[in-house]
Design an enzyme around this catalytic site. Structure first.
Site, PDB file in Angstrom:
ATOM      1  N   GLU A 274     -18.835  52.205  88.179  1.00 38.29           N
ATOM      2  CA  GLU A 274     -20.326  52.305  87.690  1.00 38.29           C
ATOM      3  C   GLU A 274     -21.132  51.663  88.671  1.00 38.29           C
ATOM      4  O   GLU A 274     -21.521  51.153  87.970  1.00 38.29           O
ATOM      5  CB  GLU A 274     -20.096  51.024  86.379  1.00 38.29           C
ATOM      6  CG  GLU A 274     -18.873  51.400  85.283  1.00 38.29           C
ATOM      7  CD  GLU A 274     -18.428  49.879  84.488  1.00 38.29           C
ATOM      8  OE1 GLU A 274     -18.867  48.813  84.819  1.00 38.29           O
ATOM      9  OE2 GLU A 274     -17.417  50.096  83.426  1.00 38.29           O
ATOM     10  N   GLY A 276     -24.881  51.809  90.167  1.00 34.98           N
ATOM     11  CA  GLY A 276     -26.015  51.810  89.804  1.00 34.98           C
ATOM     12  C   GLY A 276     -26.274  52.061  91.508  1.00 34.98           C
ATOM     13  O   GLY A 276     -27.556  52.821  91.877  1.00 34.98           O
ATOM     14  N   ARG A 277     -26.659  50.513  91.708  1.00 33.03           N
ATOM     15  CA  ARG A 277     -28.012  50.279  92.724  1.00 33.03           C
ATOM     16  C   ARG A 277     -27.466  51.169  93.799  1.00 33.03           C
ATOM     17  O   ARG A 277     -28.612  51.911  94.589  1.00 33.03           O
ATOM     18  CB  ARG A 277     -27.661  48.800  93.408  1.00 33.03           C
ATOM     19  CG  ARG A 277     -28.071  48.541  93.942  1.00 33.03           C
ATOM     20  CD  ARG A 277     -28.387  47.386  94.811  1.00 33.03           C
ATOM     21  NE  ARG A 277     -27.803  45.960  93.001  1.00 33.03           N
ATOM     22  CZ  ARG A 277     -28.365  45.897  92.948  1.00 33.03           C
ATOM     23  NH1 ARG A 277     -30.295  45.278  93.249  1.00 33.03           N
ATOM     24  NH2 ARG A 277     -28.317  44.428  91.888  1.00 33.03           N
ATOM     25  N   ARG A 313     -38.600  41.837  90.374  1.00 34.73           N
ATOM     26  CA  ARG A 313     -37.278  41.898  91.165  1.00 34.73           C
ATOM     27  C   ARG A 313     -37.816  40.158  91.914  1.00 34.73           C
ATOM     28  O   ARG A 313     -37.020  39.085  91.729  1.00 34.73           O
ATOM     29  CB  ARG A 313     -36.919  42.801  91.897  1.00 34.73           C
ATOM     30  CG  ARG A 313     -35.978  43.243  90.855  1.00 34.73           C
ATOM     31  CD  ARG A 313     -35.070  44.836  91.691  1.00 34.73           C
ATOM     32  NE  ARG A 313     -33.956  44.455  92.276  1.00 34.73           N
ATOM     33  CZ  ARG A 313     -33.887  43.538  92.993  1.00 34.73           C
ATOM     34  NH1 ARG A 313     -34.063  43.686  94.173  1.00 34.73           N
ATOM     35  NH2 ARG A 313     -32.532  43.658  93.728  1.00 34.73           N
ATOM     36  N   TYR A 317     -35.391  36.931  91.300  1.00 30.48           N
ATOM     37  CA  TYR A 317     -34.665  37.285  91.817  1.00 30.48           C
ATOM     38  C   TYR A 317     -34.900  36.276  93.118  1.00 30.48           C
ATOM     39  O   TYR A 317     -33.963  35.872  94.144  1.00 30.48           O
ATOM     40  CB  TYR A 317     -33.436  37.983  92.274  1.00 30.48           C
ATOM     41  CG  TYR A 317     -33.195  38.712  90.876  1.00 30.48           C
ATOM     42  CD1 TYR A 317     -32.072  38.281  89.969  1.00 30.48           C
ATOM     43  CD2 TYR A 317     -33.827  40.300  90.420  1.00 30.48           C
ATOM     44  CE1 TYR A 317     -32.012  38.627  89.031  1.00 30.48           C
ATOM     45  CE2 TYR A 317     -33.100  40.931  89.592  1.00 30.48           C
ATOM     46  CZ  TYR A 317     -32.922  40.726  88.276  1.00 30.48           C
ATOM     47  OH  TYR A 317     -32.222  41.174  88.211  1.00 30.48           O
ATOM     48  N   CYS A 356     -51.704  37.649  85.232  1.00 32.54           N
ATOM     49  CA  CYS A 356     -52.389  36.201  85.466  1.00 32.54           C
ATOM     50  C   CYS A 356     -51.058  34.913  85.135  1.00 32.54           C
ATOM     51  O   CYS A 356     -50.621  34.620  84.878  1.00 32.54           O
ATOM     52  CB  CYS A 356     -53.101  35.620  84.235  1.00 32.54           C
ATOM     53  SG  CYS A 356     -54.686  37.141  84.425  1.00 32.54           S
ATOM     54  N   TYR A 385     -33.543  49.051  88.721  1.00 28.94           N
ATOM     55  CA  TYR A 385     -33.880  47.926  88.502  1.00 28.94           C
ATOM     56  C   TYR A 385     -35.523  47.312  88.793  1.00 28.94           C
ATOM     57  O   TYR A 385     -35.876  47.206  88.960  1.00 28.94           O
ATOM     58  CB  TYR A 385     -33.059  46.564  88.928  1.00 28.94           C
ATOM     59  CG  TYR A 385     -31.823  47.317  88.395  1.00 28.94           C
ATOM     60  CD1 TYR A 385     -31.082  47.031  87.106  1.00 28.94           C
ATOM     61  CD2 TYR A 385     -30.340  47.317  89.636  1.00 28.94           C
ATOM     62  CE1 TYR A 385     -29.648  47.099  86.750  1.00 28.94           C
ATOM     63  CE2 TYR A 385     -29.263  47.238  89.096  1.00 28.94           C
ATOM     64  CZ  TYR A 385     -28.759  47.199  88.274  1.00 28.94           C
ATOM     65  OH  TYR A 385     -27.600  47.832  88.432  1.00 28.94           O
TER      66      TYR A 385
HETATM   67  N1  LLP Z   1     -21.633  48.147  84.837  1.00 32.12           N
HETATM   68  C1  LLP Z   1     -21.636  46.603  84.633  1.00 32.12           C
HETATM   69  C2  LLP Z   1     -21.398  46.980  83.264  1.00 32.12           C
HETATM   70  C3  LLP Z   1     -23.148  46.213  84.408  1.00 32.12           C
HETATM   71  O1  LLP Z   1     -23.193  45.019  84.401  1.00 32.12           O
HETATM   72  C4  LLP Z   1     -23.750  46.846  85.574  1.00 32.12           C
HETATM   73  C5  LLP Z   1     -24.498  45.802  85.966  1.00 32.12           C
HETATM   74  C6  LLP Z   1     -23.435  47.469  86.883  1.00 32.12           C
HETATM   75  C7  LLP Z   1     -22.371  48.152  86.486  1.00 32.12           C
HETATM   76  C8  LLP Z   1     -24.219  48.027  87.689  1.00 32.12           C
HETATM   77  O2  LLP Z   1     -24.458  47.147  88.436  1.00 32.12           O
HETATM   78  P1  LLP Z   1     -24.536  47.742  90.200  1.00 32.12           P
HETATM   79  O3  LLP Z   1     -23.635  48.935  90.705  1.00 32.12           O
HETATM   80  O4  LLP Z   1     -26.765  48.252  89.986  1.00 32.12           O
HETATM   81  O5  LLP Z   1     -25.083  46.654  91.042  1.00 32.12           O
HETATM   82  N2  LLP Z   1     -31.500  43.582  87.466  1.00 32.12           N
HETATM   83  C9  LLP Z   1     -30.345  43.185  88.606  1.00 32.12           C
HETATM   84  C10 LLP Z   1     -28.922  43.676  88.880  1.00 32.12           C
HETATM   85  C11 LLP Z   1     -28.306  43.480  87.169  1.00 32.12           C
HETATM   86  C12 LLP Z   1     -27.177  43.945  87.215  1.00 32.12           C
HETATM   87  C13 LLP Z   1     -26.607  44.138  85.821  1.00 32.12           C
HETATM   88  N3  LLP Z   1     -24.908  44.584  85.788  1.00 32.12           N
HETATM   89  C14 LLP Z   1     -31.415  43.409  89.681  1.00 32.12           C
HETATM   90  O6  LLP Z   1     -32.047  43.426  89.873  1.00 32.12           O
HETATM   91  O7  LLP Z   1     -31.025  43.085  91.165  1.00 32.12           O
END
Ligand code: LLP
Length: 428
Positions: A274, A276-277, A313, A317, A356, A385
């Site tokens: 899964e 994303g990033r 972000r 973070y 603000c 994100y």
């Molecule tokens: N699968 C599940 C169940 C997840 O909760 C997430 C991310 C992913 C896959 C994808 O993760 P990735 O491959 O993108 O690392 N807003 C934060 C990141 C929050 C991630 C939430 N879950 C940021 O901007 O760094």
């Protein structure tokens, strides 16, 4: 890796000068490179090819329909965590059999919609949720496939506490110690076929090691369940694969695969990822325009038209995004995209938005060339994100989104209007 480059002092996304996009759609604007996105998707698909893994792009990362369509056409499935994300996957023409659905708080409405949609896998996060899902499936006279989200109690010490999920005492999944009992209790349910395990240990995870630990713990459990006549057939190893925020520091898809493949290749398990990033981060930048430059005590502020409402972000973070002007000074060499890059005639500034809140900053103490009112500033590694976490706080319409393909670009989300801000209130 990305397809952004400086040519004759001008920043290009693929073959389009970003200044042309600013002239056409204004700023702030999210600009995505289709070639970069697809490059990262394919790198992951190829690296995990020997496992015939299904790559389910995590929609929360970058959820624009046009992006989802590109990825669906390239063969991606999707990871969803809400009814809204499922609706997006459907609207993008996603293959429902390749949808996985995680989340600790799925409502009856969301579960029912997903049952009707015929999604591939429900990643269930608690005993109560399993019972509820089974009940709803029975009521609709349907059968669903379920994986138990396990909390393997491993983590990456470099991951921000807000995005660590695979450690005990986070709200996600079921403790690995309860895994066996969970399968014994629910493994023979008629309406919810439990034959999978889901892991997602955090985001980003900067080395393959935590995955190796989590998978080894899980394989031991799978072995013991098999001995009890409770076979596990699908293993979803989640997301978390890192991306380049600090130029070249992040492991590639191949690095993760080299450590993970040997553990899984002879197991016969169906494997799901899964990410994303790693797919979206370097594919997007946020283009902003300098409004004012001012001094406050010892600090110099560069005030841009993007803000924490567009990219939260850094405020949330403490994350670092490389940023640089879209036009270089005459004679300036191509900047290295590194946070420690020292520009000629650089000065330390805080880059802030117009919201603000003192927490409204995009960078602190950043060395940039002298910036002036009207200059365009590109904030890199903002594809993941970025837009999806944006808000209308201070009644700021959300930014436009633009997709670049080769030498063409098109608007994939128009800038919101003041009417958009008020529409849901005026309708009632
Ligand atoms: N699968 C599940 C169940 C997840 O909760 C997430 C991310 C992913 C896959 C994808 O993760 P990735 O491959 O993108 O690392 N807003 C934060 C990141 C929050 C991630 C939430 N879950 C940021 O901007 O760094």
């Amino acid at each position: 890796m990305d397809y952004y480059s400086y040519r004759n002092g001008k920043l290009f996304c693929e073959d389009v000068p970003v200044a042309d996009i600013a002239s056409a759609v204004g700023t702030p604007a999210y600009i995505y490179s289709a070639a970069t996105l697809l490059h990262h998707y394919r790198a992951l698909a190829e690296a995990f090819g020997p496992l015939r893994a299904t790559i389910c792009f995590s929609i929360k990362t970058l959820s624009n329909l046009h992006i989802l369509r590109l990825l669906a056409q390239a063969g991606a499935g999707f990871d969803v965590v809400s009814g809204g994300e499922l609706a997006r996957a459907q609207a993008a023409g996603g293959d429902m059999r390749r949808i996985v659905y995680a989340g600790v708080g799925k409502t009856d409405r969301e579960l029912t919609e997903a049952i009707h949609a015929g999604i591939g896998l429900f990643n269930v996060e608690s005993e109560e949720e399993f019972e509820n899902l089974s009940r709803l499936a029975a009521k609709l006279n349907k059968k669903v496939r379920v994986a138990l989200r396990l909390n393997p109690d491993v983590y990456d010490p470099k991951t921000h506490t807000y995005t660590t999920t695979g450690k005990k005492e986070t709200k996600f999944g079921v403790d690995i110690e309860r895994g066996e009992r969970f399968f014994e209790t629910y493994g023979r349910d008629k309406h919810a076929a439990l034959d999978g395990i889901h892991l997602h240990i955090g985001s980003p995870i900067y080395s393959p090691e935590p995955y190796v630990q989590a998978i080894n713990k899980t394989l031991a459990l799978i072995g013991s369940l098999a001995g009890k006549g409770l076979p596990v057939r699908v293993l979803d190893i989640g997301g978390g694969y890192a991306a380049d925020y600090e130029a070249g520091a992040s492991p590639t898809a191949a690095t993760y695969a080299a450590a993970i493949l040997p553990l899984l290749k002879d197991t016969g398990l169906e494997i799901i990822l899964e990410p994303g990033r790693q797919i979206a981060c370097n594919a997007g930048l946020l283009l902003s325009q300098v409004q004012y430059v001012k001094q406050g005590g010892d600090r110099k502020f560069v005030i841009v038209d993007a803000a924490m409402t567009d990219l939260i972000r850094p405020a949330l973070y403490g994350s670092q995004h490389f940023m640089y002007p879209a036009a270089l000074a005459p004679g300036e060499g191509v900047p290295q995209r590194r946070l420690d890059y020292v520009p000629p005639a650089g000065e330390k500034v805080d880059v802030v938005g117009g919201v603000c809140e003192t927490s409204d900053f995009l960078a602190k103490d950043r060395l940039l060339p002298p910036m002036h009112r009207g200059d365009l500033l590109a904030i890199f590694s903002a594809g993941a994100y970025g837009f999806t976490m944006s808000s209308q706080y201070n009644s700021r319409p959300r930014a436009a989104e633009v997709l670049v393909e080769g030498n063409t670009f098109r608007l994939i989300r128009r800038r919101e209007t003041y009417q958009d801000l008020m529409a849901a209130e005026e309708e009632v």
